[in-house]
Design an enzyme around this catalytic site. Structure first.
Site, PDB file in Angstrom:
ATOM      1  N   ARG A  21       0.829  -1.224   0.000  1.00  0.00           N
ATOM      2  CA  ARG A  21       0.000   0.000   0.000  1.00  0.00           C
ATOM      3  C   ARG A  21       0.860   1.270   0.000  1.00  0.00           C
ATOM      4  NH1 ARG A  21      -4.729  -0.660   4.178  1.00  0.00           N
ATOM      5  NH2 ARG A  21      -5.484   1.153   3.012  1.00  0.00           N
ATOM      6  N   SER A  32      -8.308  11.728   2.586  1.00  0.00           N
ATOM      7  CA  SER A  32      -7.835  10.615   3.419  1.00  0.00           C
ATOM      8  C   SER A  32      -7.695  11.049   4.864  1.00  0.00           C
ATOM      9  CB  SER A  32      -6.481  10.107   2.911  1.00  0.00           C
ATOM     10  OG  SER A  32      -5.878   9.296   3.916  1.00  0.00           O
ATOM     11  N   GLN A  67      -6.481   9.221   7.139  1.00  0.00           N
ATOM     12  CA  GLN A  67      -5.193   8.746   7.661  1.00  0.00           C
ATOM     13  C   GLN A  67      -4.109   9.776   7.404  1.00  0.00           C
ATOM     14  OE1 GLN A  67      -4.609   4.850   5.949  1.00  0.00           O
ATOM     15  NE2 GLN A  67      -6.185   3.929   7.248  1.00  0.00           N
ATOM     16  N   ASP A  94     -15.342   2.831   3.606  1.00  0.00           N
ATOM     17  CA  ASP A  94     -15.079   1.426   3.931  1.00  0.00           C
ATOM     18  C   ASP A  94     -16.286   0.525   3.679  1.00  0.00           C
ATOM     19  OD1 ASP A  94     -12.495   1.956   4.632  1.00  0.00           O
ATOM     20  OD2 ASP A  94     -12.902   2.132   6.782  1.00  0.00           O
ATOM     21  N   ARG A 119     -12.840  -6.936   4.549  1.00  0.00           N
ATOM     22  CA  ARG A 119     -14.170  -6.454   4.144  1.00  0.00           C
ATOM     23  C   ARG A 119     -14.692  -7.184   2.895  1.00  0.00           C
ATOM     24  NH1 ARG A 119     -14.820  -2.779   8.085  1.00  0.00           N
ATOM     25  NH2 ARG A 119     -13.076  -1.380   8.477  1.00  0.00           N
TER      26      ARG A 119
END
Ligand code: S3P
Length: 446
Positions: free
Chosen positions: A125, A171, A173, A324, A398
């Site tokens: 990632r 984002s 994050q 998500d 997920r």
């Protein structure tokens, strides 16, 4: 690790009253801020999934005393902003992007060097999105040539430069990484985002007595700012249930006849409720009951009953607010009459898996007409369109759970490969999904 397959029998009516585990994003942040605070922080409702446990272990590795978790209870003996110690070995982030990217911000401000490593999925990632702003702040971070883990962070000992950073993507994050690094910077650090993303970092910092200002700019843009050099004061945190985990149950109930389900105490932070808006636009029979607030975060019980769904063009302003939930929203779209179109969601391609491609493959394997596009998906749904099939989760929790829910409208058994990853966010998923009326078995593949 053993290959755990989920074998899902078709059909089922979803009924009952359940509570899903604690919010993953808030659980991560409770450990981080509890550790950086002065005093003892207590947490209830902590998610004991592998991702949040990776964060907890990292702070233990940096010398923070943490008791628990035991039944969701954690006690953190805060060491203050300057109290972390150099870990003796690389810190393992497992599958967790949130641990990695938020920690990178905190580690940039320490006076030691350390290394972050992760599993196969996390090691693919992109980390450039955090190393870029941290480099602007004067931190030294070294990644692989492709901008991935392993990542070495040479802390700047609290001598970071404050920046006014415009995020290239929506984002939370990246925003949180910049704000957390800003705690160790020499002035006012700001993070401006192209669309609002989850604001748990801002809320929790405020809750720990650290002022963060958040302003709406023109259109969708948001800007959060804080001054470096303050202090966090320990507190109690009650973690609400994770709306992202509740989402699997909302969709399961929405698409199977005669269903009637209540999911209690679900976090209703307005930066997370895109799933509710999207399901309602699709025609779901969904009510929010018993609205109240716990420790700065709104919660409610979600009462959802079966109703026929219809396809929609998902409004782009809801994308970041449901980021998500798209794997399971694609399952809702497969059951809906007509076409559902998602655009503006290219971020889905850099999650735990490429969630556009992997979900299109999974849905195609069970006979759904789902066409991936560069930034979304086109799904031509209809309750009868699903057959049996064998699906790969591609190391993504997920995907495992969304495709399990897809089994409700299948005509025969669905087998999902590589499902141990469900433990990252939702260790009791299998128990709960069986409790409410599906029939799913976990087996160890030969
Ligand atoms: C998270 C932010 C989101 C989300 C992830 C948790 C967080 O990631 O997908 O599961 O806790 O800040 P991005 O910031 O990459 O969108």
């Amino acid at each position: 690790m053993a290959n755990i397959q989920f074998k899902v029998q078709p059909g089922g009516t979803i009924k009952g009253r359940i509570r899903v585990p604690g919010d993953k994003s808030i659980s991560h942040r409770s450990i981080m801020m509890g550790a950086l605070a002065e005093g003892t922080t207590t947490v209830t409702g902590f998610l004991e999934g592998a991702d949040a446990l990776a964060t907890l272990q990292a702070f233990r590795d940096m010398g923070v005393e943490i008791q628990g978790p035991e039944n969701g209870n954690v006690t953190i003996q805060g060491v203050g902003l300057r109290g972390l110690k150099k870990p003796s070995k690389p810190m393992d982030m497992g599958n967790s992007g949130t641990s990695t990217r938020l920690l990178a911000g905190i580690l940039a401000g320490q006076d030691f060097e350390c290394e972050l490593i992760g599993d196969a999925s996390l090691s693919k990632r992109p980390m450039k999105r955090v190393t870029d702003p941290l480099a602007l702040m004067g931190a030294e971070l070294i990644t692989s040539e492709g901008g991935t883990l392993p990542m070495t962070i040479k802390g700047k000992g609290g001598n970071l430069k404050a920046i006014d950073y415009t995020l290239p993507m929506a984002s939370a994050q990246v925003k949180s990484c910049v704000l957390l690094a800003g705690l160790f910077a020499d002035g006012k650090t700001c993070a401006e985002e192209p669309a609002p993303t989850r604001d748990h970092t801002e809320r929790m910092l405020n809750g720990f007595g650290y002022e963060v200002s958040s302003n709406k700019l023109n259109g969708q843009r948001m800007k959060a700012c804080l001054q470096g050099g303050g202090r966090l004061t320990a507190r109690h945190i009650d973690v609400p249930s994770d709306i992202s985990s509740a989402a699997f149950f909302m969709v399961a109930a929405a698409v199977s006849k005669d269903s009637d389900l209540v999911i209690e105490h679900v976090g209703m932070n307005p930066t997370r409720t895109g799933i509710i808006d999207i399901l309602k636009l699709m025609g779901a029979d969904l009510q929010l009951e018993n609205f109240h607030e716990v420790g700065g975060e709104p919660v409610a019980d979600v009462h959802i009953k079966y109703a026929p769904l219809k396809g929609i063009h998902i409004p782009e302003e809801l994308v970041a607010l449901a980021i998500d939930e798209f794997p399971v929203l694609f399952v809702a779209a497969a059951a809906a009459e007509g076409q559902t179109v998602l655009t503006g969601a290219e971020e889905l391609r850099v999650k735990e898996s490429d969630r556009i491609q992997v979900m299109a493959d999974g849905l195609n394997a069970v006979g759904v007409d789902a066409q991936p596009t560069p930034d979304g998906m086109i799904i031509n749904g209809g309750a009868q369109s699903q057959q049996s099939g064998e699906i790969q989760s591609h190391h993504d929790h997920r995907i495992s759970m969304a495709m399990t829910v897809a089994g409700i409208n299948a005509t025969d058994e669905i087998v999902i490969d590589d499902c141990a990853n469900v433990n990252t966010s939702f260790p009791i998923f299998l128990d709960l999904i069986n409790e409410v009326g599906m029939s799913v078995k976990a087996v160890e593949a030969e």
